[in-house]
Design a protein around this motif. Structure first.
Motif, PDB file in Angstrom:
ATOM      1  N   ARG A   1       0.711  -1.374   0.150  1.00  0.00           N
ATOM      2  CA  ARG A   1       0.023  -0.228  -0.366  1.00  0.00           C
ATOM      3  C   ARG A   1       0.866   1.563   0.371  1.00  0.00           C
ATOM      4  O   ARG A   1       0.676   2.467  -0.432  1.00  0.00           O
ATOM      5  CB  ARG A   1      -1.334   0.221   0.760  1.00  0.00           C
ATOM      6  N   ARG A   2       2.075   1.262   0.462  1.00  0.00           N
ATOM      7  CA  ARG A   2       2.858   2.939   0.797  1.00  0.00           C
ATOM      8  C   ARG A   2       3.638   2.922  -0.534  1.00  0.00           C
ATOM      9  O   ARG A   2       4.219   3.481  -0.843  1.00  0.00           O
ATOM     10  CB  ARG A   2       3.545   2.304   1.863  1.00  0.00           C
ATOM     11  N   ASN A   3       3.701   1.704  -1.887  1.00  0.00           N
ATOM     12  CA  ASN A   3       4.079   1.988  -3.219  1.00  0.00           C
ATOM     13  C   ASN A   3       3.316   1.500  -3.899  1.00  0.00           C
ATOM     14  O   ASN A   3       4.664   1.364  -4.640  1.00  0.00           O
ATOM     15  CB  ASN A   3       5.572   0.000  -2.970  1.00  0.00           C
ATOM     16  N   ARG A   4       2.956   1.225  -3.951  1.00  0.00           N
ATOM     17  CA  ARG A   4       2.258   1.889  -4.838  1.00  0.00           C
ATOM     18  C   ARG A   4       1.644   3.430  -5.966  1.00  0.00           C
ATOM     19  O   ARG A   4       1.967   4.341  -5.104  1.00  0.00           O
ATOM     20  CB  ARG A   4       0.263   1.223  -4.511  1.00  0.00           C
ATOM     21  N   PRO A   5       1.210   3.369  -7.217  1.00  0.00           N
ATOM     22  CA  PRO A   5       1.430   4.642  -7.895  1.00  0.00           C
ATOM     23  C   PRO A   5      -0.007   5.537  -7.517  1.00  0.00           C
ATOM     24  O   PRO A   5      -0.822   4.585  -7.148  1.00  0.00           O
ATOM     25  CB  PRO A   5       0.993   4.373  -9.358  1.00  0.00           C
ATOM     26  N   ASP A   6       0.279   6.197  -7.834  1.00  0.00           N
ATOM     27  CA  ASP A   6      -0.831   7.657  -6.596  1.00  0.00           C
ATOM     28  C   ASP A   6      -1.725   7.401  -7.389  1.00  0.00           C
ATOM     29  O   ASP A   6      -1.731   7.415  -8.450  1.00  0.00           O
ATOM     30  CB  ASP A   6      -0.194   8.839  -6.114  1.00  0.00           C
ATOM     31  N   HIS A   7      -2.819   7.911  -6.816  1.00  0.00           N
ATOM     32  CA  HIS A   7      -4.054   8.058  -7.964  1.00  0.00           C
ATOM     33  C   HIS A   7      -4.421   9.105  -7.517  1.00  0.00           C
ATOM     34  O   HIS A   7      -5.005   9.372  -8.590  1.00  0.00           O
ATOM     35  CB  HIS A   7      -5.548   7.666  -6.840  1.00  0.00           C
ATOM     36  N   GLY A   8      -3.383  10.399  -7.611  1.00  0.00           N
ATOM     37  CA  GLY A   8      -3.694  12.083  -7.492  1.00  0.00           C
ATOM     38  C   GLY A   8      -4.194  12.244  -6.356  1.00  0.00           C
ATOM     39  O   GLY A   8      -5.117  12.004  -5.332  1.00  0.00           O
TER      40      GLY A   8
ATOM     41  N   VAL B   1     -13.772   2.319 -18.776  1.00  0.00           N
ATOM     42  CA  VAL B   1     -13.630   4.045 -19.115  1.00  0.00           C
ATOM     43  C   VAL B   1     -12.879   4.308 -18.762  1.00  0.00           C
ATOM     44  O   VAL B   1     -12.249   5.578 -19.364  1.00  0.00           O
ATOM     45  CB  VAL B   1     -15.882   3.731 -18.940  1.00  0.00           C
ATOM     46  N   MET B   2     -12.881   4.638 -16.738  1.00  0.00           N
ATOM     47  CA  MET B   2     -11.924   5.404 -16.751  1.00  0.00           C
ATOM     48  C   MET B   2     -10.377   5.270 -17.179  1.00  0.00           C
ATOM     49  O   MET B   2     -10.108   6.529 -16.996  1.00  0.00           O
ATOM     50  CB  MET B   2     -11.130   5.799 -15.560  1.00  0.00           C
ATOM     51  N   VAL B   3     -10.069   4.116 -17.416  1.00  0.00           N
ATOM     52  CA  VAL B   3      -8.483   3.562 -18.233  1.00  0.00           C
ATOM     53  C   VAL B   3      -8.532   4.470 -18.851  1.00  0.00           C
ATOM     54  O   VAL B   3      -8.187   5.023 -20.140  1.00  0.00           O
ATOM     55  CB  VAL B   3      -8.374   2.042 -18.470  1.00  0.00           C
ATOM     56  N   GLY B   4      -9.337   3.974 -19.810  1.00  0.00           N
ATOM     57  CA  GLY B   4     -10.025   5.401 -21.545  1.00  0.00           C
ATOM     58  C   GLY B   4      -9.738   6.309 -21.661  1.00  0.00           C
ATOM     59  O   GLY B   4      -9.308   7.003 -22.117  1.00  0.00           O
ATOM     60  N   LEU B   5     -10.641   7.241 -20.348  1.00  0.00           N
ATOM     61  CA  LEU B   5     -10.288   8.507 -20.003  1.00  0.00           C
ATOM     62  C   LEU B   5      -8.926   9.042 -20.048  1.00  0.00           C
ATOM     63  O   LEU B   5      -8.089   9.495 -20.325  1.00  0.00           O
ATOM     64  CB  LEU B   5     -11.261   9.065 -18.966  1.00  0.00           C
ATOM     65  N   HIS B   6      -8.315   7.942 -19.261  1.00  0.00           N
ATOM     66  CA  HIS B   6      -6.449   8.426 -18.978  1.00  0.00           C
ATOM     67  C   HIS B   6      -6.163   8.719 -20.051  1.00  0.00           C
ATOM     68  O   HIS B   6      -5.124   8.796 -20.169  1.00  0.00           O
ATOM     69  CB  HIS B   6      -6.135   7.511 -18.343  1.00  0.00           C
ATOM     70  N   GLU B   7      -6.164   7.154 -20.761  1.00  0.00           N
ATOM     71  CA  GLU B   7      -5.319   7.485 -21.825  1.00  0.00           C
ATOM     72  C   GLU B   7      -5.651   8.132 -23.245  1.00  0.00           C
ATOM     73  O   GLU B   7      -4.316   8.978 -23.277  1.00  0.00           O
ATOM     74  CB  GLU B   7      -5.385   6.113 -22.189  1.00  0.00           C
ATOM     75  N   SER B   8      -6.952   8.283 -23.111  1.00  0.00           N
ATOM     76  CA  SER B   8      -7.346   9.581 -24.453  1.00  0.00           C
ATOM     77  C   SER B   8      -7.469  10.372 -24.336  1.00  0.00           C
ATOM     78  O   SER B   8      -6.952  11.411 -25.079  1.00  0.00           O
ATOM     79  CB  SER B   8      -8.756   8.802 -25.271  1.00  0.00           C
ATOM     80  N   MET B   9      -7.387  10.744 -22.757  1.00  0.00           N
ATOM     81  CA  MET B   9      -7.697  12.475 -22.316  1.00  0.00           C
ATOM     82  C   MET B   9      -6.859  13.005 -21.991  1.00  0.00           C
ATOM     83  O   MET B   9      -6.159  14.127 -21.821  1.00  0.00           O
ATOM     84  CB  MET B   9      -9.083  12.764 -21.433  1.00  0.00           C
ATOM     85  N   TRP B  10      -6.714  12.765 -20.429  1.00  0.00           N
ATOM     86  CA  TRP B  10      -4.769  13.275 -19.647  1.00  0.00           C
ATOM     87  C   TRP B  10      -3.432  12.262 -19.904  1.00  0.00           C
ATOM     88  O   TRP B  10      -2.904  13.085 -20.235  1.00  0.00           O
ATOM     89  CB  TRP B  10      -5.455  12.229 -18.584  1.00  0.00           C
ATOM     90  N   ARG B  11      -3.617  11.370 -21.044  1.00  0.00           N
ATOM     91  CA  ARG B  11      -2.581  10.453 -21.263  1.00  0.00           C
ATOM     92  C   ARG B  11      -1.414  10.567 -21.181  1.00  0.00           C
ATOM     93  O   ARG B  11      -0.198  11.393 -20.308  1.00  0.00           O
ATOM     94  CB  ARG B  11      -2.054  11.797 -22.750  1.00  0.00           C
ATOM     95  N   ASP B  12      -1.785   9.685 -18.537  1.00  0.00           N
ATOM     96  CA  ASP B  12      -0.917  10.023 -18.246  1.00  0.00           C
ATOM     97  C   ASP B  12      -0.021   8.745 -17.786  1.00  0.00           C
ATOM     98  O   ASP B  12       0.002   8.430 -17.302  1.00  0.00           O
ATOM     99  CB  ASP B  12      -2.143  10.882 -16.355  1.00  0.00           C
TER     100      ASP B  12
END
Length: 191
Positions: free
Chosen positions: A82-89, A168-179
């Protein structure tokens, strides 16, 4: 051709930048088995009782048992990392991502637990893979079967909606936010 840092072997454990090999194997194994389960139950709703449906439904208990064990491993692994995982923001989106993941984990635990409660109270032996886990209850334990019946199927469809939202949120992250959200779980490590 020389190897770059992007080609380096993924770490076993999660890091702040990327999900590790164990998390990825658990994530994608669970995703594949859940797809199998939902495909079978969807076909059952659409086609009723047919040989194809029987093939899927006949594996539901065994696949569900494996899924539950993988989910328990996934939860334990996530807690240990839990302390090593990528942050959700930060902000509202970060809190929504955290809440969505918590809801998914909760559903992944409750749905099979409800099936186990139903199996424990049932008049049938629960013996996936031929190993008896629960004996037949004579008479059946009505409250356990009722709760299991009420929660297992209904919450499974809610879990499917949560999974759809996750995709859907993964799709948004990839297509809109490209993070690089998808790359952290499915793609190569970024340099």
């Amino acid at each position: 051709m020389p190897k770059t840092s992007a080609d380096a072997t993924l770490p076993l454990r999660d890091t702040q930048a990327v999900y590790g090999r164990v998390t990825r194997v658990l994530h994608w194994s669970i995703a594949a088995l859940m797809a199998w389960q939902f495909l079978g139950m969807g076909l059952r709703l659409i086609l009723g009782r047919t040989p194809v449906v029987s093939f899927f439904v006949g594996s539901h208990q065994k696949v569900g048992t494996v899924l539950f064990l993988l989910i328990l491993a996934r939860v334990g692994w996530a807690l240990s990392n839990r302390r090593n995982r990528p942050d959700h923001g930060a902000g509202l989106l970060g809190r929504a991502a955290t809440a969505g993941h918590l809801a998914l984990y909760l559903a992944m635990l409750i749905v099979p637990t409800a099936a186990l409660l139903r199996a424990w109270g049932s008049e049938r032996v629960f013996a996936p893979f031929g190993f008896q886990v629960f004996p037949a209850q004579m008479p059946e334990i009505g409250w356990a079967v009722s709760i299991g019946n009420a929660l297992h199927g209904e919450l499974a469809w809610i879990m499917l909606a949560l999974i759809a939202g996750h995709v859907v949120m993964v799709g948004l992250h990839e297509s809109m936010w490209r993070d690089g959200t998808l790359a952290r779980m499915a793609g190569r490590r970024r340099a």
